[in-house]
Design an enzyme around this catalytic site. Structure first.
Site, PDB file in Angstrom:
ATOM      1  N   SER A   1      69.886  72.275 -81.505  1.00  0.00           N
ATOM      2  CA  SER A   1      69.875  71.910 -80.093  1.00  0.00           C
ATOM      3  C   SER A   1      69.131  72.963 -79.286  1.00  0.00           C
ATOM      4  O   SER A   1      69.127  74.154 -79.643  1.00  0.00           O
ATOM      5  CB  SER A   1      71.327  71.850 -79.616  1.00  0.00           C
ATOM      6  OG  SER A   1      71.393  71.819 -78.221  1.00  0.00           O
TER       7      SER A   1
ATOM      8  N   TYR B   1      80.221  75.616 -79.360  1.00  0.00           N
ATOM      9  CA  TYR B   1      79.358  74.557 -79.902  1.00  0.00           C
ATOM     10  C   TYR B   1      77.965  75.125 -80.217  1.00  0.00           C
ATOM     11  O   TYR B   1      77.444  74.980 -81.322  1.00  0.00           O
ATOM     12  CB  TYR B   1      79.228  73.388 -78.895  1.00  0.00           C
ATOM     13  CG  TYR B   1      78.051  72.486 -79.197  1.00  0.00           C
ATOM     14  CD1 TYR B   1      78.062  71.664 -80.325  1.00  0.00           C
ATOM     15  CD2 TYR B   1      76.914  72.481 -78.381  1.00  0.00           C
ATOM     16  CE1 TYR B   1      76.967  70.852 -80.624  1.00  0.00           C
ATOM     17  CE2 TYR B   1      75.821  71.676 -78.677  1.00  0.00           C
ATOM     18  CZ  TYR B   1      75.849  70.868 -79.801  1.00  0.00           C
ATOM     19  OH  TYR B   1      74.764  70.078 -80.100  1.00  0.00           O
TER      20      TYR B   1
ATOM     21  N   LYS C   1      75.676  75.922 -83.912  1.00  0.00           N
ATOM     22  CA  LYS C   1      74.283  75.540 -84.205  1.00  0.00           C
ATOM     23  C   LYS C   1      73.476  76.775 -84.634  1.00  0.00           C
ATOM     24  O   LYS C   1      72.716  76.734 -85.598  1.00  0.00           O
ATOM     25  CB  LYS C   1      73.625  74.886 -82.980  1.00  0.00           C
ATOM     26  CG  LYS C   1      74.210  73.552 -82.602  1.00  0.00           C
ATOM     27  CD  LYS C   1      73.949  72.497 -83.666  1.00  0.00           C
ATOM     28  CE  LYS C   1      74.627  71.187 -83.376  1.00  0.00           C
ATOM     29  NZ  LYS C   1      74.678  70.278 -84.528  1.00  0.00           N
TER      30      LYS C   1
HETATM   31  P1  NAD Z   1      77.615  61.696 -82.206  1.00  0.00           P
HETATM   32  O1  NAD Z   1      78.956  62.290 -81.970  1.00  0.00           O
HETATM   33  O2  NAD Z   1      77.309  60.379 -81.597  1.00  0.00           O
HETATM   34  O3  NAD Z   1      77.343  61.590 -83.777  1.00  0.00           O
HETATM   35  C1  NAD Z   1      77.873  62.502 -84.704  1.00  0.00           C
HETATM   36  C2  NAD Z   1      78.516  61.679 -85.821  1.00  0.00           C
HETATM   37  O4  NAD Z   1      79.040  62.585 -86.805  1.00  0.00           O
HETATM   38  C3  NAD Z   1      79.665  60.806 -85.341  1.00  0.00           C
HETATM   39  O5  NAD Z   1      79.486  59.476 -85.806  1.00  0.00           O
HETATM   40  C4  NAD Z   1      80.908  61.447 -85.974  1.00  0.00           C
HETATM   41  O6  NAD Z   1      81.885  60.470 -86.277  1.00  0.00           O
HETATM   42  C5  NAD Z   1      80.318  62.115 -87.201  1.00  0.00           C
HETATM   43  N1  NAD Z   1      81.038  63.287 -87.709  1.00  0.00           N
HETATM   44  C6  NAD Z   1      81.413  64.412 -87.046  1.00  0.00           C
HETATM   45  N2  NAD Z   1      82.015  65.276 -87.886  1.00  0.00           N
HETATM   46  C7  NAD Z   1      82.010  64.700 -89.111  1.00  0.00           C
HETATM   47  C8  NAD Z   1      82.484  65.077 -90.395  1.00  0.00           C
HETATM   48  N3  NAD Z   1      83.098  66.243 -90.589  1.00  0.00           N
HETATM   49  N4  NAD Z   1      82.309  64.240 -91.445  1.00  0.00           N
HETATM   50  C9  NAD Z   1      81.704  63.027 -91.269  1.00  0.00           C
HETATM   51  N5  NAD Z   1      81.239  62.612 -90.071  1.00  0.00           N
HETATM   52  C10 NAD Z   1      81.393  63.433 -89.006  1.00  0.00           C
HETATM   53  O7  NAD Z   1      76.527  62.791 -81.771  1.00  0.00           O
HETATM   54  P2  NAD Z   1      74.960  62.642 -81.599  1.00  0.00           P
HETATM   55  O8  NAD Z   1      74.650  62.717 -80.153  1.00  0.00           O
HETATM   56  O9  NAD Z   1      74.441  61.519 -82.393  1.00  0.00           O
HETATM   57  O10 NAD Z   1      74.511  64.034 -82.230  1.00  0.00           O
HETATM   58  C11 NAD Z   1      74.137  64.147 -83.588  1.00  0.00           C
HETATM   59  C12 NAD Z   1      73.873  65.597 -83.904  1.00  0.00           C
HETATM   60  O11 NAD Z   1      72.860  66.079 -83.022  1.00  0.00           O
HETATM   61  C13 NAD Z   1      75.084  66.508 -83.709  1.00  0.00           C
HETATM   62  O12 NAD Z   1      75.069  67.489 -84.728  1.00  0.00           O
HETATM   63  C14 NAD Z   1      74.829  67.129 -82.352  1.00  0.00           C
HETATM   64  O13 NAD Z   1      75.430  68.387 -82.232  1.00  0.00           O
HETATM   65  C15 NAD Z   1      73.320  67.241 -82.339  1.00  0.00           C
HETATM   66  N6  NAD Z   1      72.762  67.272 -80.981  1.00  0.00           N
HETATM   67  C16 NAD Z   1      73.058  66.272 -80.096  1.00  0.00           C
HETATM   68  C17 NAD Z   1      72.554  66.322 -78.806  1.00  0.00           C
HETATM   69  C18 NAD Z   1      72.875  65.251 -77.795  1.00  0.00           C
HETATM   70  O14 NAD Z   1      72.668  65.482 -76.611  1.00  0.00           O
HETATM   71  N7  NAD Z   1      73.342  64.072 -78.176  1.00  0.00           N
HETATM   72  C19 NAD Z   1      71.727  67.387 -78.418  1.00  0.00           C
HETATM   73  C20 NAD Z   1      71.426  68.382 -79.345  1.00  0.00           C
HETATM   74  C21 NAD Z   1      71.956  68.302 -80.626  1.00  0.00           C
HETATM   75  C1  UD1 Z   2      74.102  69.429 -72.301  1.00  0.00           C
HETATM   76  C2  UD1 Z   2      74.922  70.411 -73.094  1.00  0.00           C
HETATM   77  C3  UD1 Z   2      74.002  71.167 -74.048  1.00  0.00           C
HETATM   78  C4  UD1 Z   2      73.225  70.212 -74.926  1.00  0.00           C
HETATM   79  C5  UD1 Z   2      72.429  69.292 -74.019  1.00  0.00           C
HETATM   80  C6  UD1 Z   2      71.604  68.316 -74.837  1.00  0.00           C
HETATM   81  C7  UD1 Z   2      76.738  70.916 -71.542  1.00  0.00           C
HETATM   82  C8  UD1 Z   2      77.324  71.937 -70.627  1.00  0.00           C
HETATM   83  N1  UD1 Z   2      75.589  71.287 -72.154  1.00  0.00           N
HETATM   84  O1  UD1 Z   2      73.267  70.179 -71.479  1.00  0.00           O
HETATM   85  O2  UD1 Z   2      74.747  72.021 -74.865  1.00  0.00           O
HETATM   86  O3  UD1 Z   2      72.353  70.909 -75.774  1.00  0.00           O
HETATM   87  O4  UD1 Z   2      73.344  68.601 -73.153  1.00  0.00           O
HETATM   88  O5  UD1 Z   2      71.998  67.035 -74.697  1.00  0.00           O
HETATM   89  O6  UD1 Z   2      77.298  69.832 -71.755  1.00  0.00           O
HETATM   90  N2  UD1 Z   2      74.548  66.815 -64.120  1.00  0.00           N
HETATM   91  C9  UD1 Z   2      75.026  66.414 -62.891  1.00  0.00           C
HETATM   92  N3  UD1 Z   2      76.138  65.645 -62.854  1.00  0.00           N
HETATM   93  C10 UD1 Z   2      76.804  65.238 -63.972  1.00  0.00           C
HETATM   94  C11 UD1 Z   2      76.304  65.639 -65.242  1.00  0.00           C
HETATM   95  C12 UD1 Z   2      75.182  66.440 -65.279  1.00  0.00           C
HETATM   96  O7  UD1 Z   2      74.450  66.760 -61.863  1.00  0.00           O
HETATM   97  O8  UD1 Z   2      77.836  64.542 -63.869  1.00  0.00           O
HETATM   98  C13 UD1 Z   2      73.314  67.631 -64.187  1.00  0.00           C
HETATM   99  C14 UD1 Z   2      73.474  68.983 -64.842  1.00  0.00           C
HETATM  100  O9  UD1 Z   2      73.832  69.958 -63.914  1.00  0.00           O
HETATM  101  C15 UD1 Z   2      72.079  69.211 -65.451  1.00  0.00           C
HETATM  102  C16 UD1 Z   2      71.602  67.789 -65.767  1.00  0.00           C
HETATM  103  O10 UD1 Z   2      72.392  66.917 -64.980  1.00  0.00           O
HETATM  104  O11 UD1 Z   2      71.220  69.741 -64.480  1.00  0.00           O
HETATM  105  C17 UD1 Z   2      71.776  67.432 -67.242  1.00  0.00           C
HETATM  106  O12 UD1 Z   2      73.119  67.665 -67.616  1.00  0.00           O
HETATM  107  P1  UD1 Z   2      73.681  67.247 -69.074  1.00  0.00           P
HETATM  108  O13 UD1 Z   2      73.336  65.827 -69.336  1.00  0.00           O
HETATM  109  O14 UD1 Z   2      75.110  67.630 -69.120  1.00  0.00           O
HETATM  110  O15 UD1 Z   2      72.812  68.104 -70.088  1.00  0.00           O
HETATM  111  P2  UD1 Z   2      72.596  69.713 -70.172  1.00  0.00           P
HETATM  112  O16 UD1 Z   2      73.284  70.404 -69.071  1.00  0.00           O
HETATM  113  O17 UD1 Z   2      71.151  69.942 -70.321  1.00  0.00           O
END
Ligand code: NAD
Ligand code: UD1
Length: 332
Positions: free
Chosen positions: A124, A148, A152
């Site tokens: 991330s 979290y 990572k």
């Molecule tokens: P998500 O929660 O929708 O998907 C993660 C999946 O992993 C879920 O289906 C959950 O049931 C499964 N899971 C968790 N722990 C497990 C375990 N121990 N064994 C088997 N299954 C397990 O999340 P996502 O948004 O799809 O994110 C996927 C990956 O990308 C994660 O590692 C997350 O940290 C990373 N990531 C997400 C974002 C974001 O904004 N969505 C940003 C940066 C990184």
């Molecule tokens: C979040 C995660 C970060 C992750 C990233 C990627 C948190 C604190 N951080 O960051 O670890 O890597 O997503 O998906 O959750 N905002 C509002 N009102 C809201 C929600 C958000 O104004 O109700 C604003 C925030 O201040 C920010 C922007 O929207 O400026 C995006 O917020 P968000 O979607 O939570 O993502 P990140 O803060 O970038």
């Protein structure tokens, strides 16, 4: 070519499985459904018209993983499984460290036992902490501010150490910026439980009238309109980046990190305005206090991924807002 996708029922995982099946990869999903639902597997089959093998198992469970690797000749793994809520990780650090680290260590051990050395890992942009300048490049200093993010960063280090110890490994570490949007079919997307923490899921709840208004966290940042700026990326573009990363780990040994973002920053108010325009709906909002720990702006320099993976994002912010809402409406 058979790919094991951990966390394949989740938001990014499910979209990646669709892209893999569309490109004729065979896919095996392992997910314990702690943050997703089993019906995603059927939806993936409906979208692609293809079959996918699903194991409802915990990736921390060594015996279960052994069975999966024995029953399937896995060529490469995409490792999405993990817990991802920042606030929850501050409240429950042990659960986050246990799940995210244990699942990864178990997976890597079983992979090595089965001589499967190719892995793509979900990291991330959170690993950059407050960046020293913008746009963010892969060689910027790394720093985390919550458990979290620390999981990572620790996993990135584990993967780097693994390659130093055994150069058979091929490892792509993908640092995602802010994924939003959904598959154009409206069948899969992001559906968080309870009150969302992230911007787009919150806007959706306001659009569907489940919440009265959006809290805009601060308007005094040093940005174009004072609200926070982020690099939002369509989840389908992000999913496609994983296929390019798979190509890379299949071709070349080594370990490397790649930013997956668009390189463009949009403010909270720009997102609200775009969402309103493309979906023809009003999003009420109030300016409130800045969220503790938030940074003013964060966006990628995606050049390295373009050069090394031959990948770049193509879908714009309008499509992201349109597809996010399209999915939400279909859940009603
Ligand atoms: P998500 O929660 O929708 O998907 C993660 C999946 O992993 C879920 O289906 C959950 O049931 C499964 N899971 C968790 N722990 C497990 C375990 N121990 N064994 C088997 N299954 C397990 O999340 P996502 O948004 O799809 O994110 C996927 C990956 O990308 C994660 O590692 C997350 O940290 C990373 N990531 C997400 C974002 C974001 O904004 N969505 C940003 C940066 C990184
Ligand atoms: C979040 C995660 C970060 C992750 C990233 C990627 C948190 C604190 N951080 O960051 O670890 O890597 O997503 O998906 O959750 N905002 C509002 N009102 C809201 C929600 C958000 O104004 O109700 C604003 C925030 O201040 C920010 C922007 O929207 O400026 C995006 O917020 P968000 O979607 O939570 O993502 P990140 O803060 O970038």
């Amino acid at each position: 070519m058979k790919i094991l996708v951990t966390g394949g029922c989740g938001y990014i995982g499910s979209h990646t499985v669709v892209e893999l099946l569309d490109e004729n990869y065979e896919v095996v999903i392992v997910d314990n459904l702690c943050n997703s639902k089993k019906d995603v597997v059927d939806k993936i089959k409906t979208i692609t018209g293809k079959d996918v093998k699903f194991y409802e198992e915990d990736v921390c469970d060594k015996k279960a993983l052994q069975k999966i690797f024995k029953e399937n000749k896995i060529d490469a793994v995409i490792h999405f499984a993990g817990l991802k809520a920042v606030g929850e990780s501050v409240a429950e650090p042990l659960r986050y460290y246990r799940n995210n680290l244990d699942s990864t260590l178990t997976l890597l051990e079983i992979m090595a036992e089965h001589k499967c050395y190719k892995i793509v890992f979900s990291s991330s942009a959170t690993v950059y902490g407050a960046p020293k300048s913008l746009p963010i490049k892969e060689d910027f200093p790394l720093h985390t501010t919550n458990p979290y993010g620390s999981t990572k960063l620790m996993i990135e280090q584990i993967l780097k150490d693994l390659y130093i110890a055994d150069s058979n490994w091929s490892i792509a570490i993908l640092r995602y910026f802010n994924p939003i949007g959904a598959h154009a079919s409206g069948l899969i997307g992001e559906n968080p439980n309870g009150i969302p923490n992230n911007l787009m899921p919150y806007i959706i709840k306001v659009a569907t009238k489940e919440l009265p208004y959006l809290n805009v966290f601060g308007n005094n940042y040093d940005t174009k309109d004072g609200t926070g700026v982020r690099d939002y990326i369509h989840v389908v573009d992000l999913a496609k980046g994983h296929l390019k990363a798979i190509d890379k780990v299949i071709k070349d040994k080594g370990v490397d990190c790649y930013n997956l973002g668009t390189g463009k920053g949009y403010s909270v108010l720009e997102i609200v305005k775009t969402f309103e325009k493309v979906n023809n709906i009003k999003i009420d909002y109030k300016i409130t206090e800045a969220r503790p720990g938030d940074i003013a702006a964060c966006y990628a320099d995606p050049t390295y991924a373009k050069d090394k993976l031959n990948w770049e994002a193509t879908l714009d912010i309008k499509k992201m807002c349109e597809d996010s809402y399209n999915y939400a409406k279909k859940q009603k």
